[in-house]
Design a protein around this motif. Structure first.
Motif, mmCIF file in Angstrom:
data_model
loop_
_atom_site.group_PDB
_atom_site.id
_atom_site.type_symbol
_atom_site.label_atom_id
_atom_site.label_comp_id
_atom_site.label_asym_id
_atom_site.label_seq_id
_atom_site.Cartn_x
_atom_site.Cartn_y
_atom_site.Cartn_z
ATOM 1 N N GLY A 75 -19.589 65.704 5.812
ATOM 2 C CA GLY A 75 -19.335 64.620 4.875
ATOM 3 C C GLY A 75 -20.152 64.906 3.636
ATOM 4 N N VAL A 76 -20.275 63.903 2.764
ATOM 5 C CA VAL A 76 -21.047 64.125 1.528
ATOM 6 C C VAL A 76 -22.513 63.721 1.725
ATOM 7 N N SER A 77 -23.367 64.136 0.779
ATOM 8 C CA SER A 77 -24.824 64.015 0.971
ATOM 9 C C SER A 77 -25.316 62.633 1.377
ATOM 10 N N PHE A 88 -7.424 63.359 -3.631
ATOM 11 C CA PHE A 88 -8.085 64.543 -3.083
ATOM 12 C C PHE A 88 -9.546 64.524 -3.523
ATOM 13 N N CYS A 89 -10.477 64.415 -2.561
ATOM 14 C CA CYS A 89 -11.903 64.424 -2.894
ATOM 15 C C CYS A 89 -12.404 65.870 -2.787
ATOM 16 N N PRO A 90 -12.648 66.518 -3.925
ATOM 17 C CA PRO A 90 -13.015 67.941 -3.875
ATOM 18 C C PRO A 90 -14.313 68.190 -3.120
ATOM 19 N N ASN A 91 -15.175 67.195 -3.092
ATOM 20 C CA ASN A 91 -16.445 67.371 -2.374
ATOM 21 C C ASN A 91 -16.245 67.382 -0.860
ATOM 22 N N MET A 92 -15.462 66.433 -0.384
ATOM 23 C CA MET A 92 -15.184 66.394 1.060
ATOM 24 C C MET A 92 -14.442 67.662 1.498
ATOM 25 N N LYS A 93 -13.581 68.142 0.606
ATOM 26 C CA LYS A 93 -12.738 69.280 0.982
ATOM 27 C C LYS A 93 -13.488 70.622 0.886
ATOM 28 N N ASP A 147 -21.114 66.480 -2.363
ATOM 29 C CA ASP A 147 -21.866 65.327 -2.847
ATOM 30 C C ASP A 147 -20.868 64.322 -3.426
ATOM 31 N N CYS A 148 -21.241 63.046 -3.436
ATOM 32 C CA CYS A 148 -20.350 62.021 -3.987
ATOM 33 C C CYS A 148 -20.854 61.660 -5.385
ATOM 34 N N PRO A 149 -20.058 61.919 -6.428
ATOM 35 C CA PRO A 149 -20.531 61.613 -7.782
ATOM 36 C C PRO A 149 -20.946 60.147 -7.954
ATOM 37 N N MET A 150 -20.243 59.247 -7.283
ATOM 38 C CA MET A 150 -20.585 57.832 -7.439
ATOM 39 C C MET A 150 -22.028 57.537 -7.007
ATOM 40 N N ALA A 151 -22.517 58.297 -6.029
ATOM 41 C CA ALA A 151 -23.873 58.057 -5.504
ATOM 42 C C ALA A 151 -24.943 58.224 -6.571
ATOM 43 N N PHE A 201 -17.929 54.127 -10.147
ATOM 44 C CA PHE A 201 -16.547 54.219 -9.646
ATOM 45 C C PHE A 201 -16.369 55.512 -8.853
ATOM 46 N N CYS A 202 -15.300 55.538 -8.088
ATOM 47 C CA CYS A 202 -14.904 56.770 -7.397
ATOM 48 C C CYS A 202 -13.743 57.379 -8.188
ATOM 49 N N HIS A 203 -13.920 58.606 -8.629
ATOM 50 C CA HIS A 203 -12.871 59.221 -9.465
ATOM 51 C C HIS A 203 -11.575 59.426 -8.685
ATOM 52 N N VAL A 204 -11.688 59.592 -7.365
ATOM 53 C CA VAL A 204 -10.479 59.824 -6.548
ATOM 54 C C VAL A 204 -9.638 58.538 -6.496
ATOM 55 N N HIS A 205 -10.286 57.437 -6.171
ATOM 56 C CA HIS A 205 -9.550 56.174 -6.058
ATOM 57 C C HIS A 205 -9.116 55.634 -7.423
ATOM 58 N N LYS A 206 -9.944 55.907 -8.439
ATOM 59 C CA LYS A 206 -9.597 55.439 -9.783
ATOM 60 C C LYS A 206 -8.345 56.157 -10.300
ATOM 61 N N PRO A 232 -10.723 49.604 -0.811
ATOM 62 C CA PRO A 232 -11.208 48.731 -1.894
ATOM 63 C C PRO A 232 -11.892 49.453 -3.052
ATOM 64 N N GLU A 233 -12.027 50.768 -2.990
ATOM 65 C CA GLU A 233 -12.513 51.509 -4.160
ATOM 66 C C GLU A 233 -11.401 51.677 -5.207
ATOM 67 N N CYS A 234 -10.171 51.308 -4.842
ATOM 68 C CA CYS A 234 -9.068 51.379 -5.813
ATOM 69 C C CYS A 234 -9.244 50.277 -6.858
ATOM 70 N N TYR A 278 -13.401 60.833 7.815
ATOM 71 C CA TYR A 278 -11.939 60.963 7.790
ATOM 72 C C TYR A 278 -11.396 61.727 6.585
ATOM 73 N N TYR A 279 -12.211 61.942 5.558
ATOM 74 C CA TYR A 279 -11.710 62.637 4.368
ATOM 75 C C TYR A 279 -11.852 64.153 4.458
ATOM 76 N N VAL A 280 -12.565 64.666 5.482
ATOM 77 C CA VAL A 280 -12.682 66.128 5.541
ATOM 78 C C VAL A 280 -11.366 66.718 6.063
ATOM 79 N N VAL A 333 -23.291 52.007 0.380
ATOM 80 C CA VAL A 333 -23.956 53.199 0.956
ATOM 81 C C VAL A 333 -23.717 54.465 0.138
ATOM 82 N N ASN A 334 -22.663 54.462 -0.673
ATOM 83 C CA ASN A 334 -22.398 55.628 -1.530
ATOM 84 C C ASN A 334 -23.430 55.645 -2.663
ATOM 85 N N SER A 335 -24.682 55.882 -2.295
ATOM 86 C CA SER A 335 -25.770 55.924 -3.281
ATOM 87 C C SER A 335 -26.892 56.786 -2.698
HETATM 88 FE FE1 SF4 Z 1 -17.284 59.745 -3.248
HETATM 89 FE FE2 SF4 Z 1 -14.813 59.053 -3.886
HETATM 90 FE FE3 SF4 Z 1 -15.211 61.298 -2.528
HETATM 91 FE FE4 SF4 Z 1 -15.564 58.886 -1.366
HETATM 92 S S1 SF4 Z 1 -13.652 59.789 -2.118
HETATM 93 S S2 SF4 Z 1 -16.935 60.648 -1.221
HETATM 94 S S3 SF4 Z 1 -16.400 57.722 -3.082
HETATM 95 S S4 SF4 Z 1 -15.902 60.857 -4.599
#
Ligand code: SF4
Ligand code: 13P
Length: 303
Positions: A59-61, A258-263, A84-88, A170-175, A198-200, A24-26, A112-114
């Motif tokens: 999606g991300v890796s 805005f998740c730059p990786n998804m986008k 890629d998701c930095p949190m992973a 943490f997720c930088h987007v939600h943080k 819940p990542e907020c 859903y984030y793409v 799963v974000n790992s």
């Molecule tokens: Fe990772 Fe956050 Fe992007 Fe989700 S929104 S993929 S947790 S960086």
């Protein structure tokens, strides 16, 4: 979207016996060409059910890796190699080992974000849609929740009988969604309900009327009688929210949702992935087999 591009993607999908899965984030344009769009649990489960021989993953890796771990016989191709998701990457094997040594009866619960390597060293995987249910059903009292600190604390709050050790991922987007912005949005739209992922951070979650995964947020908004919602998660979700609810209004709380990786993923990258069948997700077989155990356990426990 460019009709010619859309036609070409359709044609290539048939030619390569491929199916497109998207989160859903793409970008909305990518969601539009996908066969299935969902949250990370839905996508992991859907990957085990599709009959096509190729999965193009938008999606991300870690999402593509999960699809490959669960379906070794399929070719899983990422729509963008660098999404890629930095949190992973925020947790390492040493921290898991340290906790296991200090607390031998601990269950290592892996969001799963790992990476596949981290999953391979864990006892069970969870997503934001099933974490509370799965942790609640584990026989272990002691839980090491990796890597997301916010999701871990959210789960712990619902399960006071368990002892939690948290990681600091943490997720930088939600943080970057701040309580002050949520309060301002509430003041501007007093009739709106606040829906949060819940990542907020905890202070944002305390302001929310509903907390859930991306799919759960969409389901809640669609079923609600309320007509206005303040959305605390990545902005890609607005596409499905608005499609399903053309008469409802959805507000963001700031400009950083805005998740730059998804986008990174564009319809053109999807076409390129279909044409080249690259980059393919490849994993060491030993890691893949070990990582499949906690993922399969998640699919079982989430039922
Ligand atoms: Fe990772 Fe956050 Fe992007 Fe989700 S929104 S993929 S947790 S960086
Ligand atoms: P969902 O499981 O809710 O789709 O969340 C995935 C994610 O990356 C959240 O940032």
């Amino acid at each position: 979207m460019n009709q010619e591009l859309k036609e070409r993607i359709k044609q290539m999908k048939e030619e390569k016996d491929a199916i497109i899965l998207a989160h859903y984030y793409v970008d909305g344009q990518v969601q539009e060409i996908a066969d299935f769009v969902g949250d990370s649990y839905f996508l992991a489960e859907k990957a085990t059910k599709v009959s096509a021989s190729v999965i193009i993953f938008c999606g991300v890796s870690f999402m593509g890796e999960s699809a490959k771990i669960l379906n070794p016989g399929k070719r899983v191709v990422m729509a963008d190699q660098y999404a890629d998701c930095p949190m992973a990457h925020m947790v390492d094997l040493e921290s898991i080992q340290e906790v296991r040594t200090a607390c031998p009866d601990v269950a290592v619960v892996c969001y799963v974000n790992s990476t596949a390597q981290i999953k391979a060293a864990s006892d069970v995987c969870v997503t934001s849609s099933n974490a509370v249910k799965i942790v609640d059903n584990l026989p272990n009292k002691n839980i090491f929740f990796i890597p997301d600190n916010n999701l871990g604390r959210y789960v712990a709050k619902q399960l006071p009988d368990k002892n939690f050790i948290f990681h600091d991922g943490f997720c930088h987007v939600h943080k970057s969604i701040h309580k002050e912005e949520v309060l301002r949005a509430k003041e501007a739209k007093p009739g709106a309900l606040v829906l949060a992922h819940p990542e907020c951070t905890e202070d944002v979650l305390l302001e929310a009327d509903f907390v859930g995964s991306t799919s759960q947020i969409i389901d809640f908004a669609s079923a609600s009688d309320c007509k206005e919602f303040i959305i605390c998660t990545e902005m890609g979700i607005f596409y499905e929210l608005q499609m399903k609810n053309p008469n409802k209004k959805f507000y963001s709380v700031g400009h950083r949702q805005f998740c730059p990786n998804m986008k990174r993923i564009k319809p053109e990258s999807v076409l390129h992935a279909l044409e080249s069948l690259e980059p393919e997700v490849e994993l060491e077989e030993e890691i893949r087999v070990r990582a499949s155990v906690p993922l399969q356990r998640m699919l079982e426990l989430a039922k």
